[in-house]
Design a protein around this motif. Structure first.
Motif, PDB file in Angstrom:
ATOM      1  N   PHE A  51       4.726  11.140  -2.902  1.00  0.00           N
ATOM      2  CA  PHE A  51       5.243  11.615  -4.181  1.00  0.00           C
ATOM      3  C   PHE A  51       5.460  13.114  -4.038  1.00  0.00           C
ATOM      4  CE2 PHE A  51       4.478  13.155  -8.586  1.00  0.00           C
ATOM      5  CZ  PHE A  51       5.598  12.593  -9.167  1.00  0.00           C
ATOM      6  N   HIS A  52       6.541  13.630  -4.591  1.00  0.00           N
ATOM      7  CA  HIS A  52       6.921  15.020  -4.319  1.00  0.00           C
ATOM      8  C   HIS A  52       5.865  16.049  -4.724  1.00  0.00           C
ATOM      9  CE1 HIS A  52       8.158  15.223  -8.568  1.00  0.00           C
ATOM     10  NE2 HIS A  52       8.163  16.530  -8.414  1.00  0.00           N
ATOM     11  N   GLU A  53       4.967  15.713  -5.639  1.00  0.00           N
ATOM     12  CA  GLU A  53       3.920  16.654  -6.041  1.00  0.00           C
ATOM     13  C   GLU A  53       2.605  16.430  -5.293  1.00  0.00           C
ATOM     14  OE1 GLU A  53       3.696  16.237 -10.291  1.00  0.00           O
ATOM     15  OE2 GLU A  53       5.443  17.506 -10.603  1.00  0.00           O
ATOM     16  N   ALA A  54       2.519  15.392  -4.484  1.00  0.00           N
ATOM     17  CA  ALA A  54       1.283  15.083  -3.755  1.00  0.00           C
ATOM     18  C   ALA A  54       1.209  15.897  -2.472  1.00  0.00           C
ATOM     19  CB  ALA A  54       1.227  13.592  -3.440  1.00  0.00           C
ATOM     20  N   ASP A  55      -0.005  16.105  -2.014  1.00  0.00           N
ATOM     21  CA  ASP A  55      -0.217  16.841  -0.770  1.00  0.00           C
ATOM     22  C   ASP A  55      -0.232  15.931   0.454  1.00  0.00           C
ATOM     23  OD1 ASP A  55      -0.442  19.329  -2.036  1.00  0.00           O
ATOM     24  OD2 ASP A  55      -2.579  19.023  -2.424  1.00  0.00           O
ATOM     25  N   VAL A  56      -0.674  14.694   0.268  1.00  0.00           N
ATOM     26  CA  VAL A  56      -0.878  13.793   1.397  1.00  0.00           C
ATOM     27  C   VAL A  56      -0.002  12.541   1.235  1.00  0.00           C
ATOM     28  CG1 VAL A  56      -2.600  12.412   2.635  1.00  0.00           C
ATOM     29  CG2 VAL A  56      -3.251  14.612   1.614  1.00  0.00           C
ATOM     30  N   PRO A  57       0.731  12.164   2.270  1.00  0.00           N
ATOM     31  CA  PRO A  57       1.550  10.944   2.183  1.00  0.00           C
ATOM     32  C   PRO A  57       0.703   9.691   2.369  1.00  0.00           C
ATOM     33  CG  PRO A  57       1.800  11.939   4.334  1.00  0.00           C
ATOM     34  CD  PRO A  57       0.911  12.862   3.540  1.00  0.00           C
ATOM     35  N   GLU A  58       1.251   8.567   1.933  1.00  0.00           N
ATOM     36  CA  GLU A  58       0.622   7.268   2.143  1.00  0.00           C
ATOM     37  C   GLU A  58       1.374   6.542   3.243  1.00  0.00           C
ATOM     38  OE1 GLU A  58      -0.354   4.995  -1.409  1.00  0.00           O
ATOM     39  OE2 GLU A  58       0.101   6.762  -2.610  1.00  0.00           O
ATOM     40  N   VAL A  59       0.637   5.813   4.078  1.00  0.00           N
ATOM     41  CA  VAL A  59       1.263   5.027   5.136  1.00  0.00           C
ATOM     42  C   VAL A  59       2.109   3.936   4.487  1.00  0.00           C
ATOM     43  CG1 VAL A  59       0.851   3.469   7.090  1.00  0.00           C
ATOM     44  CG2 VAL A  59      -0.589   5.495   6.767  1.00  0.00           C
ATOM     45  N   LEU A  60       3.310   3.754   5.009  1.00  0.00           N
ATOM     46  CA  LEU A  60       4.232   2.750   4.494  1.00  0.00           C
ATOM     47  C   LEU A  60       4.280   1.600   5.491  1.00  0.00           C
ATOM     48  CD1 LEU A  60       6.071   2.350   2.060  1.00  0.00           C
ATOM     49  CD2 LEU A  60       7.890   3.455   3.347  1.00  0.00           C
ATOM     50  N   THR A  61       3.938   0.402   5.028  1.00  0.00           N
ATOM     51  CA  THR A  61       3.915  -0.761   5.908  1.00  0.00           C
ATOM     52  C   THR A  61       4.788  -1.876   5.353  1.00  0.00           C
ATOM     53  OG1 THR A  61       1.977  -1.692   4.798  1.00  0.00           O
ATOM     54  CG2 THR A  61       1.558  -0.268   6.706  1.00  0.00           C
ATOM     55  N   VAL A  62       5.159  -2.774   6.254  1.00  0.00           N
ATOM     56  CA  VAL A  62       5.894  -3.972   5.891  1.00  0.00           C
ATOM     57  C   VAL A  62       5.061  -5.157   6.370  1.00  0.00           C
ATOM     58  CG1 VAL A  62       8.002  -5.325   6.245  1.00  0.00           C
ATOM     59  CG2 VAL A  62       8.121  -2.817   6.108  1.00  0.00           C
ATOM     60  N   GLU A  63       4.842  -6.109   5.466  1.00  0.00           N
ATOM     61  CA  GLU A  63       4.092  -7.303   5.826  1.00  0.00           C
ATOM     62  C   GLU A  63       4.804  -8.502   5.230  1.00  0.00           C
ATOM     63  OE1 GLU A  63      -0.467  -8.942   5.947  1.00  0.00           O
ATOM     64  OE2 GLU A  63      -0.009  -7.183   4.739  1.00  0.00           O
ATOM     65  N   GLY A  64       5.098  -9.491   6.067  1.00  0.00           N
ATOM     66  CA  GLY A  64       5.813 -10.667   5.598  1.00  0.00           C
ATOM     67  C   GLY A  64       7.187 -10.328   5.050  1.00  0.00           C
ATOM     68  N   GLY A  65       7.809  -9.271   5.599  1.00  0.00           N
ATOM     69  CA  GLY A  65       9.134  -8.868   5.165  1.00  0.00           C
ATOM     70  C   GLY A  65       9.158  -8.022   3.907  1.00  0.00           C
ATOM     71  N   GLN A  66       8.004  -7.749   3.311  1.00  0.00           N
ATOM     72  CA  GLN A  66       7.910  -6.994   2.062  1.00  0.00           C
ATOM     73  C   GLN A  66       7.274  -5.628   2.321  1.00  0.00           C
ATOM     74  OE1 GLN A  66       9.181  -8.156  -0.968  1.00  0.00           O
ATOM     75  NE2 GLN A  66      10.010  -9.659   0.459  1.00  0.00           N
ATOM     76  N   VAL A  67       7.892  -4.588   1.760  1.00  0.00           N
ATOM     77  CA  VAL A  67       7.364  -3.235   1.885  1.00  0.00           C
ATOM     78  C   VAL A  67       6.209  -3.059   0.906  1.00  0.00           C
ATOM     79  CG1 VAL A  67       7.867  -0.771   1.640  1.00  0.00           C
ATOM     80  CG2 VAL A  67       9.588  -2.305   2.598  1.00  0.00           C
ATOM     81  N   GLY A  68       5.118  -2.462   1.380  1.00  0.00           N
ATOM     82  CA  GLY A  68       3.968  -2.165   0.534  1.00  0.00           C
ATOM     83  C   GLY A  68       4.139  -0.830  -0.162  1.00  0.00           C
ATOM     84  N   TRP A  69       5.079  -0.768  -1.117  1.00  0.00           N
ATOM     85  CA  TRP A  69       5.319   0.493  -1.841  1.00  0.00           C
ATOM     86  C   TRP A  69       4.060   0.862  -2.616  1.00  0.00           C
ATOM     87  CZ3 TRP A  69       9.480   2.875  -0.264  1.00  0.00           C
ATOM     88  CH2 TRP A  69      10.617   2.158   0.102  1.00  0.00           C
ATOM     89  N   PRO A  70       3.626   2.102  -2.535  1.00  0.00           N
ATOM     90  CA  PRO A  70       2.449   2.533  -3.305  1.00  0.00           C
ATOM     91  C   PRO A  70       2.712   2.462  -4.799  1.00  0.00           C
ATOM     92  CG  PRO A  70       3.003   4.145  -1.613  1.00  0.00           C
ATOM     93  CD  PRO A  70       4.122   3.158  -1.672  1.00  0.00           C
TER      94      PRO A  70
END
Length: 158
Positions: free
Chosen positions: A138-157
């Motif tokens: 998120f543009h105001e956050a300091d730390v990114p979250e790992v983005l993964t795909v499982e079963g063809g679906q993105v794990g959007w935070p």
């Protein structure tokens, strides 16, 4: 307040991608023209209004990771690259993209990320079966979250 996120994609792809798929991937990254036939992400529906003011769904294909230049909200520069790994032990393609993305774009970009994850080298696969494709911040956050795909679906935070 803005809902813009920084999307950082970094994935090594196996070398089994066809020339047509490579052409479309280059288009999505903003480094090639639009191919006649789309096979990676095939639908780009948008609602428009006809002459009578009725909503109509039309197709409006657009590249998904083609931002360039200075980022408006997340700082730094927007860019994308696709490089051959032909001379390296893990043959295939190295893809990197840094973009600004709004949650309204998650679904369509998620289709492309799912396609990439299905073609990622085994080194991107985690023990739980998910495929790491990059990071989302998120543009105001300091730390990114790992983005993964499982079963063809993105794990959007979120």
């Amino acid at each position: 307040m803005s809902d813009v996120h920084e999307l950082m994609v970094a994935v090594d792809l196996r070398d089994e991608i066809t020339e047509g798929e490579l052409a479309e991937l280059r288009w999505h990254l903003g480094i090639g023209g639009r191919p006649e036939r789309l096979s990676v992400v095939t639908r780009f529906p948008v609602v428009v209004w006809d002459e009578e003011g009725d909503p109509v769904i039309e197709e409006d294909p657009r590249p998904l990771l083609a931002g360039r230049g200075a980022a408006a909200r997340v700082g730094g520069a927007l860019c994308s690259a696709l490089e051959s790994r032909a001379d390296l032990p893990r043959r295939g393609w190295a893809l990197t993209s840094r973009q600004e993305i709004h949650p309204d774009e998650f679904e369509k970009v998620g289709e492309l990320l799912g396609w990439l994850a299905a073609r990622a080298h085994e080194t991107h696969r985690r023990g739980d079966g998910a495929v790491g494709v990059g990071f989302l911040r998120f543009h105001e956050a300091d730390v990114p979250e790992v983005l993964t795909v499982e079963g063809g679906q993105v794990g959007w935070p979120g």
